[in-house]
Scaffold this active site. Structure first.
Site, mmCIF file in Angstrom:
data_model
loop_
_atom_site.group_PDB
_atom_site.id
_atom_site.type_symbol
_atom_site.label_atom_id
_atom_site.label_comp_id
_atom_site.label_asym_id
_atom_site.label_seq_id
_atom_site.Cartn_x
_atom_site.Cartn_y
_atom_site.Cartn_z
ATOM 1 N N CYS A 138 -31.385 -2.895 -76.957
ATOM 2 C CA CYS A 138 -31.653 -2.349 -75.631
ATOM 3 C C CYS A 138 -33.030 -2.827 -75.222
ATOM 4 O O CYS A 138 -33.662 -3.602 -75.947
ATOM 5 C CB CYS A 138 -31.530 -0.829 -75.606
ATOM 6 S SG CYS A 138 -32.873 0.030 -76.396
ATOM 7 N N ARG A 194 -31.548 9.718 -67.513
ATOM 8 C CA ARG A 194 -30.916 9.754 -68.841
ATOM 9 C C ARG A 194 -31.535 10.853 -69.696
ATOM 10 O O ARG A 194 -30.851 11.420 -70.550
ATOM 11 C CB ARG A 194 -31.122 8.411 -69.558
ATOM 12 C CG ARG A 194 -30.201 7.314 -69.095
ATOM 13 C CD ARG A 194 -30.298 6.119 -70.032
ATOM 14 N NE ARG A 194 -30.394 6.573 -71.399
ATOM 15 C CZ ARG A 194 -31.215 6.073 -72.317
ATOM 16 N NH1 ARG A 194 -32.005 5.071 -72.028
ATOM 17 N NH2 ARG A 194 -31.235 6.554 -73.539
ATOM 18 N N ARG A 231 -32.804 -2.811 -82.462
ATOM 19 C CA ARG A 231 -32.214 -1.551 -82.905
ATOM 20 C C ARG A 231 -30.907 -1.712 -83.704
ATOM 21 O O ARG A 231 -29.848 -1.247 -83.287
ATOM 22 C CB ARG A 231 -32.033 -0.607 -81.708
ATOM 23 C CG ARG A 231 -33.328 -0.427 -80.949
ATOM 24 C CD ARG A 231 -33.235 0.559 -79.838
ATOM 25 N NE ARG A 231 -33.156 1.932 -80.304
ATOM 26 C CZ ARG A 231 -33.075 2.977 -79.486
ATOM 27 N NH1 ARG A 231 -33.054 2.798 -78.183
ATOM 28 N NH2 ARG A 231 -33.014 4.205 -79.968
ATOM 29 N N LYS A 279 -32.916 16.622 -75.548
ATOM 30 C CA LYS A 279 -31.843 15.605 -75.510
ATOM 31 C C LYS A 279 -31.502 15.130 -76.922
ATOM 32 O O LYS A 279 -30.339 15.081 -77.311
ATOM 33 C CB LYS A 279 -32.304 14.413 -74.662
ATOM 34 C CG LYS A 279 -31.459 13.157 -74.829
ATOM 35 C CD LYS A 279 -31.955 12.007 -73.968
ATOM 36 C CE LYS A 279 -33.050 11.160 -74.541
ATOM 37 N NZ LYS A 279 -32.645 10.154 -75.550
ATOM 38 N N ASN A 280 -32.540 14.772 -77.689
ATOM 39 C CA ASN A 280 -32.276 14.130 -78.977
ATOM 40 C C ASN A 280 -31.854 15.114 -80.071
ATOM 41 O O ASN A 280 -31.496 14.704 -81.171
ATOM 42 C CB ASN A 280 -33.481 13.287 -79.420
ATOM 43 C CG ASN A 280 -33.617 12.050 -78.545
ATOM 44 O OD1 ASN A 280 -32.701 11.713 -77.784
ATOM 45 N ND2 ASN A 280 -34.750 11.376 -78.637
ATOM 46 N N ASP A 322 -41.945 7.886 -78.559
ATOM 47 C CA ASP A 322 -41.441 8.342 -77.258
ATOM 48 C C ASP A 322 -42.546 8.902 -76.356
ATOM 49 O O ASP A 322 -42.276 9.261 -75.208
ATOM 50 C CB ASP A 322 -40.344 9.404 -77.451
ATOM 51 C CG ASP A 322 -39.072 8.814 -78.043
ATOM 52 O OD1 ASP A 322 -38.929 7.583 -78.031
ATOM 53 O OD2 ASP A 322 -38.224 9.596 -78.518
ATOM 54 N N ILE A 330 -42.892 1.283 -84.245
ATOM 55 C CA ILE A 330 -41.473 1.642 -84.416
ATOM 56 C C ILE A 330 -40.549 0.614 -83.747
ATOM 57 O O ILE A 330 -39.597 0.146 -84.363
ATOM 58 C CB ILE A 330 -41.173 3.051 -83.836
ATOM 59 C CG1 ILE A 330 -42.167 4.091 -84.386
ATOM 60 C CG2 ILE A 330 -39.718 3.462 -84.112
ATOM 61 C CD1 ILE A 330 -42.052 4.407 -85.847
ATOM 62 N N ARG A 371 -26.693 4.175 -76.512
ATOM 63 C CA ARG A 371 -26.636 3.735 -77.913
ATOM 64 C C ARG A 371 -26.349 4.902 -78.864
ATOM 65 O O ARG A 371 -25.741 4.720 -79.911
ATOM 66 C CB ARG A 371 -27.973 3.138 -78.362
ATOM 67 C CG ARG A 371 -28.518 2.050 -77.558
ATOM 68 C CD ARG A 371 -29.725 1.482 -78.247
ATOM 69 N NE ARG A 371 -29.343 0.635 -79.363
ATOM 70 C CZ ARG A 371 -29.278 1.005 -80.602
ATOM 71 N NH1 ARG A 371 -29.577 2.223 -80.956
ATOM 72 N NH2 ARG A 371 -28.923 0.157 -81.536
HETATM 73 N N1 EPU Z 1 -33.666 0.724 -87.832
HETATM 74 C C1 EPU Z 1 -33.132 -0.291 -88.590
HETATM 75 N N2 EPU Z 1 -31.856 -0.149 -89.055
HETATM 76 C C2 EPU Z 1 -31.101 0.956 -88.783
HETATM 77 C C3 EPU Z 1 -31.650 1.986 -88.021
HETATM 78 C C4 EPU Z 1 -32.950 1.850 -87.543
HETATM 79 O O1 EPU Z 1 -33.782 -1.295 -88.848
HETATM 80 O O2 EPU Z 1 -29.954 1.013 -89.244
HETATM 81 C C5 EPU Z 1 -35.042 0.605 -87.320
HETATM 82 C C6 EPU Z 1 -35.100 0.566 -85.797
HETATM 83 O O3 EPU Z 1 -34.859 -0.726 -85.273
HETATM 84 C C7 EPU Z 1 -36.505 1.060 -85.538
HETATM 85 C C8 EPU Z 1 -36.718 2.083 -86.665
HETATM 86 O O4 EPU Z 1 -35.739 1.778 -87.662
HETATM 87 O O5 EPU Z 1 -37.409 0.002 -85.704
HETATM 88 C C9 EPU Z 1 -36.554 3.534 -86.273
HETATM 89 O O6 EPU Z 1 -35.404 3.677 -85.465
HETATM 90 P P1 EPU Z 1 -34.507 4.980 -85.485
HETATM 91 O O7 EPU Z 1 -33.203 4.668 -86.110
HETATM 92 O O8 EPU Z 1 -35.287 6.121 -86.051
HETATM 93 O O9 EPU Z 1 -34.269 5.219 -83.936
HETATM 94 P P2 EPU Z 1 -32.990 5.847 -83.290
HETATM 95 O O10 EPU Z 1 -32.407 6.822 -84.215
HETATM 96 O O11 EPU Z 1 -32.120 4.770 -82.745
HETATM 97 C C10 EPU Z 1 -34.172 7.898 -82.194
HETATM 98 C C11 EPU Z 1 -34.311 8.469 -80.806
HETATM 99 C C12 EPU Z 1 -35.205 7.572 -79.982
HETATM 100 C C13 EPU Z 1 -36.583 7.525 -80.665
HETATM 101 C C14 EPU Z 1 -36.403 6.997 -82.105
HETATM 102 C C15 EPU Z 1 -37.712 7.013 -82.888
HETATM 103 C C16 EPU Z 1 -32.208 9.629 -80.497
HETATM 104 C C17 EPU Z 1 -30.894 9.698 -79.819
HETATM 105 N N3 EPU Z 1 -32.981 8.564 -80.217
HETATM 106 O O12 EPU Z 1 -33.605 6.597 -82.039
HETATM 107 O O13 EPU Z 1 -35.348 8.183 -78.708
HETATM 108 O O14 EPU Z 1 -37.439 6.652 -79.962
HETATM 109 O O15 EPU Z 1 -35.461 7.834 -82.811
HETATM 110 O O16 EPU Z 1 -38.258 8.270 -82.920
HETATM 111 O O17 EPU Z 1 -32.559 10.504 -81.268
HETATM 112 C C18 EPU Z 1 -35.709 8.215 -76.394
HETATM 113 O O18 EPU Z 1 -35.366 9.413 -76.401
HETATM 114 O O19 EPU Z 1 -36.251 7.669 -75.399
HETATM 115 C C19 EPU Z 1 -35.494 7.406 -77.586
HETATM 116 C C20 EPU Z 1 -35.482 6.070 -77.557
#
Ligand code: EPU
Length: 421
Positions: free
Chosen positions: A116, A396, A121, A22-23, A304, A326, A92
């Site tokens: 969420c 999802r 996030r 998915k990701n 995850d 995280i 998201r």
């Molecule tokens: N963060 C910030 N500012 C930003 C972006 C992120 O502070 O602008 C923080 C977040 O709040 C968090 C940390 O950085 O504390 C890491 O978040 P990240 O941005 O890496 O998460 P994401 O990109 O929103 C993806 C996956 C998630 C997975 C996380 C961590 C996708 C679509 N989603 O989310 O997947 O948990 O990386 O590995 O790739 C899931 O599949 O169930 C899922 C939640």
């Protein structure tokens, strides 16, 4: 809304195939916005989140066709640059269209995703990076409005390695003038998968999979015909299911190189794991050992997989501690696991788990994607019947999970929810 009903206590055995990630699929499908033409993707999982990104691309004027695990996307007629609230609130990861839209259309309007169940996030790192590439960003009426004449390469340092932030910036920078360097970039396999597809499209990206990614801007990108990598979190979830039920399961079409942290921890709990290039076999043995886990960005232990391992440790000998570094609210599954007899205490970002002899089946409610998977695992191990409601969260991100588990011998079925008086 469907429910999943599980009669626990069966050891899983047999073979199971892992679907596409998915990701990885989400940013790769978003990358089609970078150029006009016909793309073909194989091994795309059939999931609600994938439906959401396909709907979003269609809203922007792309022609999207699906069948037999393939997705065909024609982006020649792109005519819209807005991702509306109604679509972004469903998923998201819709924010992944921001970088590509800006690079191709020179403007983008994307609803702010908001928080969420698992945390606030924010997307500040995505937006700061785009500003450094020369975009004007305004936040108005719940939307990010971004515009530029031409993106220009820049040095971008991420305070935190963000997965979708790295992906958004990598996509935007492919069509910028000059060179962009992303420092403290996320190193997940899904980042490498996206960079590989972008390079097939004609981009010039090096360093993906390390903390420093260099993107030399190119003038044009081209459509591609390619396949999505296997889902390491689905594979990891099936691995835990095998260990938890003291089963013996051969997990095919996965990439064991992406699963090293999970294999390491699973072996410490006492399971036996053997691997070849594209498959793994997990055998659960006797008592489960308690272990400590700290979630970390890749190549650390994935957040995850935290909820799924918590179920395993709930029935281990002795005490385990899981530290979630995280997301600030990713223990919402704990109250449901407690209702099934787990002995778990939360203190800030730490969960203290005292192993119990067994869990007992109960009606429970899914609250987010990985939490739903953990409740299904708990149901497989529990005595009696567990009913997991609100499984739209599961849909999802897990493709036919209950069917795959049933083929491995689990007593599990999906039913339409009973109407309560
Ligand atoms: N963060 C910030 N500012 C930003 C972006 C992120 O502070 O602008 C923080 C977040 O709040 C968090 C940390 O950085 O504390 C890491 O978040 P990240 O941005 O890496 O998460 P994401 O990109 O929103 C993806 C996956 C998630 C997975 C996380 C961590 C996708 C679509 N989603 O989310 O997947 O948990 O990386 O590995 O790739 C899931 O599949 O169930 C899922 C939640």
């Amino acid at each position: 809304m469907d429910e999943i009903i599980i009669k626990g206590g069966k050891a899983l055995s047999g073979e199971v195939t892992v679907g596409g990630a998915k990701n990885a699929a989400l940013p790769i499908l978003a990358a089609t916005l970078l150029t006009g033409g016909k793309f073909r993707f194989q091994n795309v999982p059939d999931l609600r989140d994938i439906d959401s990104i396909k709907e979003l691309l269609a809203t922007m004027g792309a022609d999207v066709q699906t069948g037999d695990g393939e997705v065909h996307i024609d982006t020649a007629g792109l005519n819209h640059y807005e991702a509306p609230y109604e679509q972004v609130r469903k998923m998201r990861a819709s924010i992944l269209v921001l970088g590509p839209l800006l690079a191709r259309m020179k403007k983008a309007k994307v609803s702010l995703p908001g928080g969420c169940a698992i945390g606030a996030r924010p997307i500040d790192l995505h937006l700061n990076g785009l500003e450094l590439l020369g975009a004007d960003i305004a936040l108005e009426h719940g939307y990010v409005e971004a515009a530029c004449d031409q993106l220009t390469g820049a040095e971008i340092y991420f305070d935190i390695p963000t997965v979708t932030g790295t992906e958004n910036l990598m996509m935007a920078a492919t069509l910028a003038i000059g060179t962009t360097v992303l420092r403290n970039a996320a190193r997940e396999p899904e980042i490498i998968a996206l960079a590989d597809v972008l390079n097939q499209m004609g981009a010039d990206i090096s360093g993906a999979g390390t903390a420093v990614i260099t993107i030399k801007g190119v003038k044009h990108l081209f459509p591609v015909d390619t396949a999505i990598i296997p889902d390491r979190i689905e594979a990891g979830t099936l691995m835990v299911a095998a260990a938890l039920t003291r089963g013996n399961v051969h997990i095919k079409d996965c990439d064991p190189l992406h699963l090293k942290a999970i294999v390491h921890k699973l072996e410490k709990t006492g399971a036996t794991v053997t691997a070849d290039a594209t498959s793994l076999t997990v055998k659960g043995n006797g008592p489960i050992n308690s272990i400590d886990i700290k979630t970390m960005p890749y190549p650390g232990f994935p957040t995850d997989m935290q909820a799924q391992f918590m179920v395993l440790l709930s029935v281990a000998k002795g005490f385990s501690v899981i530290s979630e570094t995280i997301f600030e609210n990713r223990f919402i599954h704990v109250s449901e696991l407690r209702r099934m007899g787990a002995d778990i205490t939360i203190s800030g970002s730490h969960a203290m788990i005292k192993g119990v002899k067994s869990l007992s089946g109960a009606p429970v409610m899914a609250t987010d994607l990985r939490a739903s998977a953990s409740l299904i695992l708990a149901g497989l191990a529990a005595s009696g019947t567990t009913t997991v409601s609100r499984v739209y969260h599961l849909d999802r991100g897990y493709e036919f999970l209950e069917k795959k588990l049933a083929l491995l011998g689990a007593a599990i079925k999906r039913v339409p929810a009973q109407t309560k008086p």
